[in-house]
Motif scaffolding. Sequence first.
Motif, PDB file in Angstrom:
ATOM      1  N   LEU A 633       0.837  -1.208   0.000  1.00  0.00           N
ATOM      2  CA  LEU A 633       0.000   0.000   0.000  1.00  0.00           C
ATOM      3  C   LEU A 633       0.872   1.258   0.000  1.00  0.00           C
ATOM      4  CD1 LEU A 633      -2.931   0.916   0.015  1.00  0.00           C
ATOM      5  CD2 LEU A 633      -2.862   0.941   2.504  1.00  0.00           C
ATOM      6  N   LEU A 634       1.947   1.234   0.774  1.00  0.00           N
ATOM      7  CA  LEU A 634       2.885   2.357   0.753  1.00  0.00           C
ATOM      8  C   LEU A 634       3.470   2.532  -0.643  1.00  0.00           C
ATOM      9  CD1 LEU A 634       4.668   4.564   1.975  1.00  0.00           C
ATOM     10  CD2 LEU A 634       6.222   2.761   2.793  1.00  0.00           C
ATOM     11  N   ALA A 635       3.847   1.426  -1.272  1.00  0.00           N
ATOM     12  CA  ALA A 635       4.382   1.484  -2.642  1.00  0.00           C
ATOM     13  C   ALA A 635       3.349   2.049  -3.614  1.00  0.00           C
ATOM     14  CB  ALA A 635       4.830   0.092  -3.080  1.00  0.00           C
ATOM     15  N   THR A 636       2.068   1.703  -3.387  1.00  0.00           N
ATOM     16  CA  THR A 636       0.990   2.207  -4.250  1.00  0.00           C
ATOM     17  C   THR A 636       0.864   3.720  -4.139  1.00  0.00           C
ATOM     18  OG1 THR A 636      -0.208   0.113  -3.999  1.00  0.00           O
ATOM     19  CG2 THR A 636      -1.468   2.013  -4.782  1.00  0.00           C
ATOM     20  N   TYR A 637       0.950   4.242  -2.919  1.00  0.00           N
ATOM     21  CA  TYR A 637       0.900   5.701  -2.728  1.00  0.00           C
ATOM     22  C   TYR A 637       2.081   6.367  -3.443  1.00  0.00           C
ATOM     23  CZ  TYR A 637      -2.970   6.083   0.611  1.00  0.00           C
ATOM     24  OH  TYR A 637      -4.216   6.095   1.201  1.00  0.00           O
ATOM     25  N   LEU A 638       3.261   5.789  -3.314  1.00  0.00           N
ATOM     26  CA  LEU A 638       4.445   6.346  -3.987  1.00  0.00           C
ATOM     27  C   LEU A 638       4.264   6.336  -5.504  1.00  0.00           C
ATOM     28  CD1 LEU A 638       7.261   4.625  -1.880  1.00  0.00           C
ATOM     29  CD2 LEU A 638       6.500   7.000  -1.697  1.00  0.00           C
ATOM     30  N   LEU A 639       3.647   5.267  -6.002  1.00  0.00           N
ATOM     31  CA  LEU A 639       3.380   5.154  -7.438  1.00  0.00           C
ATOM     32  C   LEU A 639       2.330   6.178  -7.859  1.00  0.00           C
ATOM     33  CD1 LEU A 639       3.889   3.552 -10.069  1.00  0.00           C
ATOM     34  CD2 LEU A 639       2.004   2.043  -9.393  1.00  0.00           C
ATOM     35  N   TYR A 640       1.280   6.353  -7.045  1.00  0.00           N
ATOM     36  CA  TYR A 640       0.221   7.323  -7.352  1.00  0.00           C
ATOM     37  C   TYR A 640       0.782   8.746  -7.407  1.00  0.00           C
ATOM     38  CZ  TYR A 640      -3.709  10.463  -6.494  1.00  0.00           C
ATOM     39  OH  TYR A 640      -4.614  11.500  -6.558  1.00  0.00           O
ATOM     40  N   TRP A 641       1.640   9.077  -6.453  1.00  0.00           N
ATOM     41  CA  TRP A 641       2.234  10.411  -6.443  1.00  0.00           C
ATOM     42  C   TRP A 641       3.203  10.611  -7.597  1.00  0.00           C
ATOM     43  CZ3 TRP A 641       3.146   9.488  -0.598  1.00  0.00           C
ATOM     44  CH2 TRP A 641       2.005   9.889   0.133  1.00  0.00           C
ATOM     45  N   GLY A 642       3.775   9.533  -8.093  1.00  0.00           N
ATOM     46  CA  GLY A 642       4.736   9.648  -9.188  1.00  0.00           C
ATOM     47  C   GLY A 642       6.174   9.645  -8.735  1.00  0.00           C
ATOM     48  N   ILE A 643       6.408   9.333  -7.462  1.00  0.00           N
ATOM     49  CA  ILE A 643       7.778   9.267  -6.946  1.00  0.00           C
ATOM     50  C   ILE A 643       8.490   8.052  -7.509  1.00  0.00           C
ATOM     51  CG2 ILE A 643       9.149   8.965  -4.838  1.00  0.00           C
ATOM     52  CD1 ILE A 643       7.060  10.683  -3.416  1.00  0.00           C
ATOM     53  N   ILE A 644       7.737   6.973  -7.702  1.00  0.00           N
ATOM     54  CA  ILE A 644       8.300   5.770  -8.341  1.00  0.00           C
ATOM     55  C   ILE A 644       8.186   5.936  -9.858  1.00  0.00           C
ATOM     56  CG2 ILE A 644       8.033   3.293  -8.649  1.00  0.00           C
ATOM     57  CD1 ILE A 644       6.928   3.161  -5.829  1.00  0.00           C
TER      58      ILE A 644
END
Length: 644
Positions: A633-644
């Motif tokens: 879920l943390l990775a998903t937030y990072l992906l949503y923000w565009g950091i990943i």
Amino acid sequence: MKLKTTISIILLALLHFTGNIQAQNVTFEKSAPLLPQLKDSNPKEIAWGYLNVPETWGVNNGKTIKVAVTILKKTSNEKSNNAVVFIQGGPGAGGIVNIWSWLDHPLRKNNDIVIFDVRGTGLCQPRLSEDLGEKFLDILAKNQSVEEDEKQKADAAMLCKQELINRGINIDDYNSFAVANDLHALKSALKYTNWNVYGVSYGTYVAQVYANNFPEDVKSLVLDSAIYDISTYYVENTSNYMASLHKIFDMCKKDKKYNAQYPDLEKTYYSVIADLEKNPLTVAVDKNIVPSGSFTYNAEDFKVAIQQALYNKQLVEVIPLLIYQFHERKEEPLANLVSAFSSLLEMDYAVYYCMSCNEALPNNDFSKYQQNAAQFKGLQGGISFYKSDFKVCDAWNKNRTAASKKHHDLSNLASAKYPVLVFSGEFDPITPQTNGEKVAGRFPHGYNVAADTYGHVPSFTSIGKEVAEKFIDHHLPEVLAFQKADKIELVTSVIINKGISKAGNSIGELNPIFLFPLALALIIMLVFMFMYLIKLLKKSYSTSQDKIMRICLIITSAVGLALFGSLIMAILNVSQQNFFILAFGLPQHFGYVFSLVFGFLGCLALSSVYFMATIKKTNQRGLIFSVIFSNLLLATYLLYWGII
């Protein structure tokens, strides 16, 4: 006999004027809080209301309008009837939305702060137009020629003008002279003998018209980013802009570090204009900002973006970075810039044209504007965003009488008895420091404060607030106060990442619905990390698979929590240093945040693969899955923000 006749005429004139004002029935009516954010405000601390005034001063036709007013009551027990009235600029920007700059202002200790929306703007009734700025943004977003931009802008303005006329609004009654009369009526309605008048940007012109017409109303006058001569306000627009921008070019030439990071900045600036002229750059943007979901930068958009950046000290510090982002055609960071265009166009553009086409543009010579812009060949004709106002106002003023195009007399200011403080910013591209010197010289008791290192409206900085308070409350003009300001530090060595800005905005909004799953995931990661660690130390696991799985999850959760904590700390640190850097990414010394991103993703991938491979032999599979899911879920937030 002649003296008696003269006195009689003056008395009759005064009686006629007084009778006319009374017949027009100016009143002040209290209201509930006008801003929903302050709906629970204490009436003893903040008063709200409307000033009912005639739309046409001097004409008794019974037609009135409502001017929205907010009074922040003084916080001390001072019994004197002191007040500061704030005049917003634009023209067309609302005043009451700036209440947040005044709630804790040092001037509020011993003065009531009177904030109002200039007639036709903000919360006034009628509000002339709420969507003309949005239409202009849609026009700017299109991939079309400058000529087509200007034509569509003029067409939209003319449609707005016709709508105003259809609504029965007299567009000739929205000008500085009428606002000056509103202010005089407001002072009387609120029962102030006189007050301190505080104008910013175009509001400084309104303030000067008011002070000229009603000198007895003025206790002191503060003019921030002042207009000196309305007849050169547009004519010198290009040279004022370039004079400020050349200060940045010179800084980069003279400093080895800056020159190494941004070589040939001036040449690069002009090359971007030439490139965008031939090859506009289209970026994807939020449809809530531009309904089409895209914005096309052409050369004119670039020029006005750099010009607007000169308004703010922190934006000044990112101008070289911004120029090079355009030069390298970096779409993702430049998409974040579109919101700046959006905020630029939020004011009431119907009022903007009522005032500009009434008293500014008709007094500016377009041929002189062209001569001024021609000095800068690479600029290709100045800035269309402002140049187009000549075309709009030519159409706006068609079939209007010359009498409606005012050039207000300011001759009474030369004999003013009140003290005057003028702020002028070093990098201000629209009202330069030379304006401040000239305006201060217009008054017998005028003082110019040169706000070094700042741009437009520097009086609302911490130093500026202190200077304004000492001047108004204690009559101390600290003209050298800005010499203690921090020097300009151009931003260098930024790691570009489109997601930092989105993450900062998302976290800063503190939306509980959006952030609750993330907060719950982080708590689960933290709790189970310590729980597994304690059990490992106690040797509670008998199989190697269970031990390895727990060790993997401990490391993954620890790296994930370290990543999130480091991200928050970096965003907070940079926002305190220079908020606008976040639109591009993070300074290089925060590179470890991105290293943690890769480390976290690697650990999460290994943990997930190992879990799937040993799932049948692993105990407490549901519990372990919940921890893995929390990390995902943390990775998903990072992906949503565009950091990943």
